[in-house]
Design a protein around this motif. Structure first.
Motif, short mmCIF file in Angstrom:
data_model
loop_
_atom_site.label_atom_id
_atom_site.label_comp_id
_atom_site.label_asym_id
_atom_site.label_seq_id
_atom_site.Cartn_x
_atom_site.Cartn_y
_atom_site.Cartn_z
N PRO A 288 16.69 61.54 87.91
CA PRO A 288 16.35 61.65 89.33
C PRO A 288 15.05 62.40 89.58
CG PRO A 288 18.52 62.61 88.85
CD PRO A 288 18.00 62.07 87.57
N SER A 289 14.77 63.45 88.80
CA SER A 289 13.56 64.21 89.09
C SER A 289 12.31 63.38 88.79
CB SER A 289 13.55 65.52 88.30
OG SER A 289 13.60 65.23 86.92
N LEU A 290 12.32 62.64 87.67
CA LEU A 290 11.17 61.81 87.36
C LEU A 290 10.97 60.75 88.44
CD1 LEU A 290 11.48 61.19 83.52
CD2 LEU A 290 9.96 62.75 84.72
N ALA A 291 12.10 60.10 88.83
CA ALA A 291 11.99 59.03 89.83
C ALA A 291 11.47 59.59 91.14
CB ALA A 291 13.35 58.37 90.02
N ALA A 292 12.00 60.76 91.54
CA ALA A 292 11.56 61.34 92.81
C ALA A 292 10.08 61.69 92.74
CB ALA A 292 12.38 62.58 93.13
N VAL B 164 7.61 57.15 77.51
CA VAL B 164 7.08 56.85 76.19
C VAL B 164 6.79 55.37 75.94
CG1 VAL B 164 7.61 58.84 74.80
CG2 VAL B 164 9.43 57.30 75.40
N GLU B 165 5.80 54.89 76.60
CA GLU B 165 5.26 53.54 76.37
C GLU B 165 6.26 52.41 76.63
OE1 GLU B 165 2.13 53.22 76.18
OE2 GLU B 165 1.64 55.30 75.81
N ASN B 166 7.26 52.68 77.52
CA ASN B 166 8.04 51.55 78.03
C ASN B 166 7.45 51.24 79.39
OD1 ASN B 166 10.30 51.13 76.07
ND2 ASN B 166 10.35 53.34 76.42
N ASN B 167 6.47 50.37 79.40
CA ASN B 167 5.59 50.30 80.55
C ASN B 167 5.85 49.14 81.49
OD1 ASN B 167 4.19 52.60 79.90
ND2 ASN B 167 2.83 51.48 78.51
N SER B 168 6.82 48.30 81.16
CA SER B 168 7.10 47.22 82.09
C SER B 168 7.79 47.79 83.32
CB SER B 168 8.00 46.19 81.41
OG SER B 168 8.57 45.38 82.40
N LEU B 169 7.55 47.17 84.47
CA LEU B 169 8.23 47.63 85.69
C LEU B 169 9.74 47.55 85.51
CD1 LEU B 169 6.24 46.36 88.79
CD2 LEU B 169 6.56 48.68 87.98
N ASP B 170 10.19 46.59 84.70
CA ASP B 170 11.63 46.47 84.47
C ASP B 170 12.20 47.72 83.81
OD1 ASP B 170 11.97 43.97 85.57
OD2 ASP B 170 11.26 42.97 83.76
N ASP B 171 11.37 48.41 83.05
CA ASP B 171 11.85 49.64 82.41
C ASP B 171 12.11 50.73 83.43
OD1 ASP B 171 11.71 48.60 79.84
OD2 ASP B 171 9.57 48.96 79.73
N TYR B 172 11.62 50.56 84.65
CA TYR B 172 11.81 51.58 85.67
C TYR B 172 13.08 51.35 86.49
CZ TYR B 172 7.36 53.71 84.73
OH TYR B 172 6.34 54.38 84.12
N VAL C 85 4.69 60.99 84.66
CA VAL C 85 5.95 60.26 84.63
C VAL C 85 5.86 59.09 83.65
CG1 VAL C 85 7.64 59.00 85.99
CG2 VAL C 85 6.45 60.94 86.99
N ILE C 86 4.72 58.38 83.72
CA ILE C 86 4.54 57.22 82.84
C ILE C 86 4.65 57.66 81.38
CG2 ILE C 86 2.87 55.50 82.06
CD1 ILE C 86 1.84 55.44 84.96
N SER C 87 4.06 58.82 81.04
CA SER C 87 4.13 59.32 79.66
C SER C 87 5.57 59.64 79.29
CB SER C 87 3.29 60.58 79.51
OG SER C 87 1.97 60.29 79.86
N SER C 88 6.35 60.12 80.29
CA SER C 88 7.72 60.49 79.97
C SER C 88 8.57 59.28 79.61
CB SER C 88 8.35 61.21 81.16
OG SER C 88 7.61 62.36 81.46
N LEU D 21 6.16 70.21 84.02
CA LEU D 21 5.37 71.26 84.67
C LEU D 21 4.15 70.64 85.35
CD1 LEU D 21 5.02 74.35 84.98
CD2 LEU D 21 3.56 74.25 82.97
N ALA D 22 3.49 69.73 84.65
CA ALA D 22 2.32 69.06 85.22
C ALA D 22 2.73 68.28 86.47
CB ALA D 22 1.69 68.12 84.20
N MET D 23 3.91 67.63 86.40
CA MET D 23 4.36 66.84 87.55
C MET D 23 4.59 67.73 88.77
SD MET D 23 7.65 64.35 87.76
CE MET D 23 8.85 65.40 88.52
N PHE D 24 5.32 68.84 88.56
CA PHE D 24 5.61 69.70 89.72
C PHE D 24 4.34 70.34 90.25
CE2 PHE D 24 9.98 69.66 87.90
CZ PHE D 24 10.55 69.02 88.99
#
Lengths: 452, 609
Positions: A344-348, A328-336, A323-326, A425-428
Motif C-alpha cells: 500500500p505505501s508504494l502504491a500510494a 526490481v525491473e518488473n516494468n510492465s504496467l501489468d506488474d503494477y 517506486v519503479i526501482s522497488s 526514505l527517498a520516496m517520503f
C-alpha cells in the motif's frame, strides 16, 4: 581557485571511492560517494557569498549556477538512496555505480557553471561518457543495447555541438558566450546556433533529438534512468539558458518553437499507448522537456520559472523512480496490478507522484506548471501555452492509468517488489518536498525571483 | 465579554467536531452531558454579552479571503439585533438539547443526532453573528445542510429521505438568488460588511438596490418558507420533532427575517423591495393559515402555522417596523418551539401524528395539556401572553404606516390562527380517546424544558420599554408613538376575531364533535393544500424530468458521449500511429537527428532569402 572546490570535492571523493572499490571495500566506496555529495553541497553554500566569475571567466558561479548545482547534488543524492539496495538485487555488485554517478554529477555541475562553450562541452562529455557506462551497468541484452545506442547517438550529437563551436569560433574568434555575439544574425552565427542547439536538444530530449530516450530509459537500470531524467535535463537546460540569447534570431526561435510544439504533442500522444512504465516515464519526460523549453523563449526572464519547474519535476520524477526501482525491473504496467493491496505505501506514493506529474493541486506539479505557463503567457506566447495545455490534458490519461492499474485491477499472483529502506526514505522525502513546494512555495519563489 | 463574545459559536463547533470524530466510540451518557452543556455555555456567554452590550461590537478574528480587491475578514458582530438572535438561538437550542435527551433516548443514531444538532447550533450562531455577507452565507448554507441531514435523519424511511431532498433542492433555488445578490452587492459596493453597505446605500440608485434586495429576498423566501418556496417546510416534519421545533420553527426559518432586518437600509432605499416583502409576508400568512384549518397531522398544522407566523414577521419588517418583526420573531421562538415540543410529547405518548386517532388526552397528559393550552392562547393573541404584544405591534405599525389592507388581512389571519390552533387542542385533548394503546405522560427531562418555554411564552412579551428602543443604536430603527384610543380599537378588532375563532372551533369540535359541518369543495381544496405541490410537479418537476431524459438520450449519449469517446479514441489512435515511428533501429534514429538539423538549416537559409 575557490570556485573549483565543489568540483575537486566531487572528483576527489570519486577517486577515493574508486581506490576503495579496488580493494573490494564496496560499502566504504558508497559511503565516500555520500560524503562527497554532502561536502560538495556544503561548499556551495559557502560559495554563495562569493558569487562571480573565476579562472579568467571560464567558471561562472552566479546564483542560478549555484542553485542548479545544488539541485544536481540533491537529486544525485536521491538517486544514491534509490540505487542503494536495488543494485545488489539486480546483480550490480561493483561500487562503480556510485563512482560513475559522482563523475557524471561533476560534469553536470561544470555544465551549469560556465558561459564558455568549450567548458560546456567538456562538462557535457564528462557527463555523457559516465552516462554511457551507467546505462550499460546491468548485465543483460536490453541494458547493453541502451548503452550502445546512447553512446553512438550521443557522439553524433556531440559532433553537432563541436561543429557549432567551430562555426562560432570562426565568426567571433573566441568561445565565450557574449550577448553581442549571439545577437548577431549573420548566416554563420545562425548555423552555429542551430548546431549548438541540436547538441543540447539531444540532452534535453526535444523532438526530433529525443529519439534515444525511450530505449535508453527502458534498458538502463531504474535509478540510472531516474538520473538521466533529471540531472541531465538540469545541465542541458541551464546551458540552454546561457545561450538563449540566440533566440532573438527568428530562424533559431522558430526552430525551437517548432520543436516545442512537436515535442509536447508527440510526447503526450505516444505516452498514451505505452505498456512499459519506464517507456511511459520516458515519453512523460519528453513532454515535460517540451514545457520547460517554453521558458527558454523568455531568455533570462524565464529562468526562475524554469528552475522552479526543475526543482519540482526532479522530486516527482525521482519519487516515481524510487517506486519503479522497488519493483526490481518488473516494468510492465501489468506488474503494477494489485500493488495497492500488496504494497500500500508504494502504491500510494506512486499514485501521489502520478497526480503531481499530471499537475493537480495541491501538489508542486500544479504550481510548477501554473507559474511556467503564466510566465510564458505573459511573455506573449499565449497560443503556445494553449497548445501545451491541450497536449498536457492527454497526460492525465496515462498518469491516472498507472493509478488505475495499481488500485482497480486485481490479479491472482502477488506483484513482485522489495522494500528498500533507503528507497522508501527517498520516496517520503520526495512527497514531503512536493507538498512543501505545492503549498508553501513562497520561500523558494522569493529566493528565485530575487537572485535570478 | 467584549473580547470574548466570539467564543459563542465556537463551543458547539467544538462539540460537533468532537462528536463527528469520536461519536462512534463514546458513550451515550457522555454525549448527553457534553452536547447540551456546550450549548449551555454558548447561552451563558450570549446572555452575559447581551447584558454588557453597549453600542456595536465587531471582532475581526483573521483575514479570511484576500484576492485582488476582494478582502473578507472573518469578523463577528455583536449588536442589539444579533444579540437578540444569539440569545434566542442559544437559549432555545439549549432547552431542545435537553428535551432531546428524553425524546431520542431509544434511537440508534443518538450520538449522530447530537453531532448534527451541535453543528446546527454552530452554523446558526455563525449566521446571526457574522459581520459580513459571505460569512453569513457560510452559516446560511451550514444550517441548510444540517436541516437536510436532520429532516432525513431517519433515512431508512423513504418519506424522510424524500423530504430531506425536497428541502435541499427548494433551498438551493433560493440560495442561488442569495448568492447572485451577494455578487451584485460586491460589484456595487466593493465591500460586503453589513455596516459598510448599510451606511453607503445612498450611493447607488434605488433601481439597482431593488435588484440586489430582491435577489437576497429570493434566498429569504427559500430559507424562511414563504410563497412561492414554502413547500418544503410541511414535508420537513418527517424529521424528529425536537428538530422541527428548533430548526423548522424557532431559529433557522426565521433567518430570512433576520437577514432583511440586517440589511434594512438597503430595502428601505429600494422602497419597492420593502413593499414586496410586506405583501409576500402577509399573503403567505393568510394562505398558510387557511391550509392549516383542515390538516389532520398535528405537526403539519404547526408547520403551516409556522409559515403563517413568519409571514407576519415579514409583513412587520416590510411595513417598516423592524422592531415589531424582530419582537414577533423573539416571542414566536418560544411559543412555537413550545407547540412543537408539546406535539412531540403527544406523539411520544400516543405513537401517531394523526389527530383523528387522538382525543381526550387531557387526563392522561395533564402537564402537556396545560403547556399546550398556554402556547395556544399565546399564538391566538390573548391579552397578557407574549404574542399578544408582538402581533399587536405588527398590526398597529401596519395600520399606522398606511397599509390598511395588510392590517385587515392580518386581523383575519389572527382569527384563522385562533381557530386552527384550538381545533388542534380540542381534537387532541377533548372528547373521547379514538386511538389504540395507552397514552402516557412524557418523562421529566421533556416536561421541564416545556415548562420553561411555557413560562417564557407568557412573560416573553413583558418588556418595560419597547423593542424599538432597544434596537435604536443600530441607527435605522424609528420609535413611533400611537394614540392610546386608536391602539385600543386596533387591539379590539383582532381580539374579537380571535375569540370568534376559538368559539367556532369549540362549537365544531367539542359541541358537535366534528360532525355535520361540511364545506364540500372548499374543504377539499384546502385539505389538498391548494394543490400547489401538484401544480409545481406539473409545471416544473415533470417537464424537468422529461427534458432531462430527452437530453440524456439524444444530446448526452449522442453528442457529448460520442465526442468524448471519439476524441479519446482519436488520441489513442494518434498515439498508436506516432509510436510506429519508434523503430528501435539505430540507423533510423540517426536519420531523425539528421533530419532535425537539416530542417533547421533550411529555416536558416530561408531567413536569408
Amino acid at each position: 581557485m575557490i570556485a573549483l572546490v565543489p568540483l575537486l570535492i566531487l572528483v576527489g571523493f570519486g577517486i577515493i571511492a574508486l581506490v576503495l572499490d579496488l580493494f573490494l571495500l564496496r560499502w566504504w566506496a558508497k559511503l565516500s560517494g555520500y560524503a562527497g555529495l554532502i561536502a560538495a553541497s556544503i561548499s556551495l553554500f559557502f560559495l554563495f557569498s562569493k558569487r562571480g566569475k573565476f579562472l579568467n571567466g571560464l567558471l561562472v558561479f552566479d546564483a542560478k549556477g549555484i542553485y542548479a548545482s545544488l539541485l544536481i547534488l540533491v537529486f544525485t543524492f536521491l538517486v544514491f538512496l534509490i540505487a542503494d539496495g536495488y543494485d545488489l538485487k539486480v546483480g550490480i555488485v561493483e561500487g562503480e555505480l556510485y563512482i560513475l554517478f559522482l563523475f557524471a554529477a561533476a560534469g553536470a555541475v561544470v555544465m551549469v557553471t560556465t558561459s564558455h562553450l568549450l567548458v560546456i562541452f567538456v562538462g557535457m562529455e564528462v557527463l555523457s561518457v559516465a552516462s554511457y557506462a551507467l546505462a550499460g551497468l546491468r548485465k543483460d541484452e536490453l541494458s547493453r543495447e541502451a548503452s550502445v545506442k546512447y553512446a553512438i547517438l550521443g557522439v553524433f550529437s556531440s559532433v553537432f555541438f563541436v561543429f557549432g563551436m567551430a562555426l562560432y569560433y570562426g565568426e567571433t574568434g573566441n568561445l565565450f558566450i557574449s550577448p553581442e555575439a549571439v545577437a548577431n544574425p549573420s548566416p554563420l552565427m545562425t548555423a552555429a546556433a542551430l548546431f549548438l542547439f541540436a547538441g543540447l536538444m539531444f540532452k534535453a530530449s526535444l523532438v526530433p533529438f529525443h529519439i534515444w530516450t525511450p530505449d535508453v530509459y527502458q534498458g538502463s537500470p531504474s535509478p540510472v534512468a531516474g538520473f538521466f531524467s533529471i540531472v541531465t535535463k538540469i545541465a542541458a537546460f541551464l546551458a540552454f539558458l546561457r545561450i538563449s540569447g540566440f533566440l532573438v534570431n527568428p530562424a533559431v526561435r522558430w526552430f525551437l518553437i517548432g520543436s516545442i510544439i512537436l515535442t509536447v504533442i508527440y510526447g503526450n500522444f505516444v505516452a498514451l499507448r505505452q505498456k512499459d512504465i519506464k517507456r511511459l516515464m520516458a515519453y512523460s519526460s519528453i513532454s515535460h522537456a517540451g514545457y520547460m523549453a517554453m521558458a527558454l523563449l523568455l531568455g533570462e526572464k524565464g529562468g526562475w520559472a524554469l528552475l522552479f519547474y526543475l526543482s519540482v519535476y526532479g522530486f516527482m520524477n525521482l519519487g516515481s523512480f524510487s517506486v519503479i526501482s522497488s519493483l526490481v525491473e518488473n516494468n510492465s504496467l501489468d506488474d503494477y496490478k494489485g500493488l495497492s493491496k500488496a504494497a500500500p505505501s508504494l502504491a500510494a506514493g506512486m499514485a501521489f507522484f502520478m497526480i503531481s506529474l499530471a499537475g493537480f493541486p495541491p501538489t508542486g506539479g500544479f504550481l510548477a506548471k501554473f507559474f511556467l505557463f503564466s510566465e510564458v503567457g505573459a511573455g506573449g506566447y499565449w497560443w503556445l501555452v494553449v497548445i501545451a495545455i491541450l497536449a498536457s490534458l492527454l497526460s492525465v490519461y496515462y498518469y491516472l492509468r498507472v493509478v488505475v492499474y495499481m488500485y482497480m485491477k486485481g490479479r491472482v499472483e502477488k506483484p513482485i517488489f522489495a522494500y528498500f529502506p533507503s528507497s522508501l526514505l527517498a520516496m517520503f522525502a520526495s512527497i514531503l518536498f512536493i507538498l512543501e513546494l505545492g503549498i508553501f512555495p513562497r520561500t523558494l519563489i522569493y529566493f528565485l525571483r530575487i537572485f535570478i | 465579554m467584549r473580547e470574548l463574545f466570539w467564543l459563542i459559536p465556537l463551543f458547539p463547533a467544538f462539540g460537533a467536531a468532537f462528536l463527528i470524530l469520536f461519536g462512534r466510540v463514546i458513550s451515550r451518557k457522555l454525549v448527553s452531558w457534553l452536547a447540551p452543556s456546550l450549548v449551555g455555555l454558548s447561552f451563558l456567554f450570549s446572555l452575559l454579552s447581551y447584558i454588557q452590550l453597549n453600542g456595536v461590537w465587531v471582532k475581526e478574528l483573521f483575514s479570511w479571503i484576500k484576492v485582488g480587491n476582494l478582502s473578507i475578514p472573518f469578523a463577528l458582530q455583536f449588536d442589539p439585533l444579533s444579540s437578540i438572535m444569539a440569545v434566542t438561538v442559544s437559549g432555545v437550542s439549549f432547552l431542545i438539547h435537553i428535551y432531546s435527551i428524553g425524546y431520542m433516548a431509544n434511537d440508534w443514531g443518538y450520538n449522530r443526532y447530537f453531532a448534527y444538532l451541535n453543528l446546527f447550533t454552530f452554523s446558526m450562531l455563525l449566521l446571526v453573528l457574522s459581520a459580513n455577507l459571505p460569512l453569513m452565507f457560510i452559516g446560511w448554507e451550514g444550517v441548510g445542510l444540517c436541516s437536510y441531514l436532520l429532516i432525513g435523519f431517519w433515512f431508512e424511511k423513504d418519506a424522510a429521505a424524500d423530504a430531506g431532498k425536497k428541502a435541499f433542492i427548494v433551498n438551493r433555488i433560493g440560495d442561488f438568488g442569495f448568492l447572485l445578490g451577494i455578487f451584485l452587492l460586491f460589484t456595487l459596493f466593493g465591500n460586503l460588511s453589513f455596516n459598510y453597505i448599510n451606511s453607503h446605500v445612498s450611493a447607488v440608485s434605488p433601481g439597482i438596490a431593488t435588484a440586489a434586495a430582491l435577489l437576497l429576498f429570493v434566498g429569504a423566501t427559500g430559507k424562511s418558507a414563504q410563497l412561492p418556496l414554502y413547500i418544503w417546510l410541511p414535508d420537513a416534519m418527517e424529521g424528529p420533532t425536537p428538530v422541527s421545533a428548533l430548526i423548522h420553527a424557532a431559529t433557522m426559518v426565521t433567518a430570512g427575517v433576520y437577514m432583511v432586518s440586517r440589511l434594512f437600509p438597503l430595502y428601505q432605499h429600494s422602497g419597492f423591495a420593502l413593499e414586496l416583502v410586506a405583501w409576500v409576508g402577509i399573503i403567505t400568512a393568510i394562505f398558510a393559515a387557511t391550509i392549516a384549518l383542515a390538516q389532520n397531522d398535528i405537526k403539519r398544522v404547526l408547520a403551516y402555522s409556522t409559515i403563517s407566523q413568519i409571514g407576519y414577521m415579514f409583513a412587520g419588517v416590510g411595513v417598516g417596523a423592524v422592531a415589531a418583526g424582530m419582537f414577533h420573531l423573539f416571542t414566536h421562538a418560544f411559543f412555537k418551539s413550545l407547540l412543537f415540543l408539546c406535539a412531540g410529547a403527544v406523539i411520544h405518548g400516543v405513537g401517531t401524528n394523526d389527530m383523528r386517532k387522538m382525543g381526550g388526552l387531557r387526563k392522561a397528559m395533564p402537564v402537556t395539556f396545560w403547556t399546550f393550552l398556554i402556547a395556544a392562547l399565546t399564538i391566538s393573541g390573548i391579552p397578557g401572553f407574549s404574542a399578544f404584544f408582538s402581533k399587536d405591534e405588527i398590526l398597529k405599525e401596519a395600520y399606522l404606516s398606511g397599509h390598511k389592507w395588510i392590517w385587515a388581512i392580518g386581523v383575519i389571519t389572527a382569527g384563522l390562527t385562533a381557530f386552527y390552533i384550538f381545533r388542534l387542542i380540542f381534537m387532541t385533548f377533548y372528547g373521547e380517546y379514538r386511538g389504540e394503546g395507552h397514552p402516557h405522560e412524557a418523562p421529566k427531562v421533556m416536561l421541564i424544558p416545556m415548562s420553561i418555554l411555557a413560562l417564557f411564552s407568557i412573560i416573553g412579551g413583558w418588556f418595560p420599554k419597547s423593542f424599538a428602543h432597544y434596537l435604536s443604536p443600530l441607527g435605522y430603527i424609528k420609535v413611533i408613538e400611537a394614540s392610546h384610543s386608536l391602539e385600543i380599537y386596533l387591539l379590539g378588532a383582532s381580539l374579537i376575531l380571535a375569540i370568534i375563532g376559538i368559539y367556532i372551533a369549540w362549537l365544531v369540535y367539542v359541541k358537535r364533535k366534528g360532525k355535520g359541518w361540511n364545506f364540500g369543495f372548499v374543504y377539499r381544496v384546502i385539505y389538498g393544500k391548494y394543490y400547489v405541490d401538484e401544480l409545481y410537479n406539473f409545471l416544473f418537476v415533470t417537464p424537468y424530468r422529461k427534458g432531462s431524459e430527452l437530453i440524456n438520450r439524444y444530446f448526452d449519449k449522442g453528442v457529448i458521449d460520442r465526442t468524448v469517446e471519439g476524441s479519446g479514441e482519436a488520441a489513442l489512435g494518434g498515439g498508436n500511429l506516432l509510436s510506429k515511428l519508434q523503430t528501435g533501429l539505430l540507423k533510423d534514429y540517426g536519420l531523425w537527428m539528421a533530419t532535425g538539423i537539416i530542417i533547421g538549416l533550411f529555416l536558416a537559409i530561408r531567413s536569408l532569402l
